[in-house]
Design a protein around this motif. Structure first.
Motif: not given
Length: 310
Positions: A11-15, A17-20, A56-57
């Motif tokens: 999830l941290q990787k997605v946050a 890469e995709q959520l800035n 924020l996310r």
């Protein structure tokens, strides 16, 4: 360090890469949003770290979008308590409606580490006994838990399946222009969950007229993520493999009675939370600048007008 739940590595990787999300900057981002809230005379909002990072996310770390979404979240819940759970929530009464299981979130995310899956089964309630605004309020008690606790949904978004099997004319007639507009605006403009797709299955004859009425209220992005499958379940399974559906749908993602029971226990454990919610909301008399024109805000012509959040 911010007082928030640590994300799994996936999830941290997605946050990032995709959520800035920039982990080293989360503290500063939260502090900036909290400072803005404290400067708003019309707004009383929760300001704990986990609550703020959720917004924020949900806004891909755009501070201005997060401000607007928090404002809308509380504005609409304060102004329309009959539609959205915020003030004076009677959990004991709403839980009776929730037990019908019209709207549920499933325990296993899509493809194990993807979006949360929600199912709406319209025929699970009798339109002669309840109206959809009551169903919506009951379901929002579950949605609040998702906002508070579900990092998979917050980071990866939510996919919804609308099963319209065996619905009656009364179900469709309850989706009035006013209700449809309020629900659409609230979910799209006030809730920090990113909808990743909506799938309609078992659609009855004439439903296209209802859908075409609601469709213009959605953003172009959301319109492009809506899929009408009719009775073609295989088309649904191409995007949501059957194993991620409940046992009643031939899947492996829990049974509906067990899912309802699990969520019921979690909702009842939140009674104190909803007592606290009476302390939060907006006071339009104190809003800087022009007050919100609610009549035009939810007019059928034109789009949702931006609230004054600066």
């Amino acid at each position: 360090m911010p007082s928030i739940r640590p994300l799994s590595p996936e999830l941290q990787k997605v946050a990032i890469e995709q959520l800035n999300e920039v982990p080293d900057r989360i503290d500063d981002d939260i502090a900036a949003l909290r400072t803005w809230i404290e400067q708003q005379p019309h707004l009383k909002a929760r300001t704990d770290d986990q609550f703020l990072v959720t917004f924020l996310r949900g806004c891909k770390y755009s501070l201005e979008k997060a401000k607007a979404k928090i404002d809308r979240f509380y504005t609409l819940r304060t102004r329309y308590p009959d539609y959205f759970t915020g003030h004076n929530v009677n959990v004991d009464e709403l839980i009776k409606i929730f037990r019908l299981g019209v709207i549920i979130y499933l325990p296993q995310p899509l493809k194990d580490n993807g979006p949360r899956v929600g199912i709406m089964r319209m025929a699970a309630y009798n339109p002669d006994e309840y109206n959809f605004s009551e169903i919506n309020r009951a379901a929002q008690m579950m949605q609040q838990i998702v906002l508070n606790e579900d990092d998979e949904a917050i980071v990866n978004g939510v996919v919804h399946i609308m099963d319209l099997a065996n619905i009656k004319a009364g179900h469709l007639l309850q989706m009035t222009p006013s209700l449809a507009k309020k629900l659409t605006v609230y979910q799209e403009e006030g809730v920090p969950l990113r909808p990743k797709g909506g799938h309609f299955i078992n659609t009855p004859g004439g439903f296209d007229k209802v859908f075409n009425f609601v469709r213009p209220m959605l953003s172009e992005k959301q319109r492009n993520r809506m899929y009408m499958h009719g009775s073609n379940w295989n088309a649904l399974f191409e995007q949501i493999p059957q194993k991620y559906l409940p046992i009643e749908y031939g899947g492996e993602n829990g049974s509906i009675p067990e899912i309802i029971k699990s969520w019921e226990e979690r909702i009842l454990a939140m009674k104190d939370y909803y007592v606290e919610e009476n302390n939060y909301g907006t006071d339009e008399k104190l809003r800087p600048g022009k007050p919100v024109d609610f009549e035009n805000l939810f007019g059928l012509e034109g789009s949702f007008r931006k609230l004054n959040v600066d």
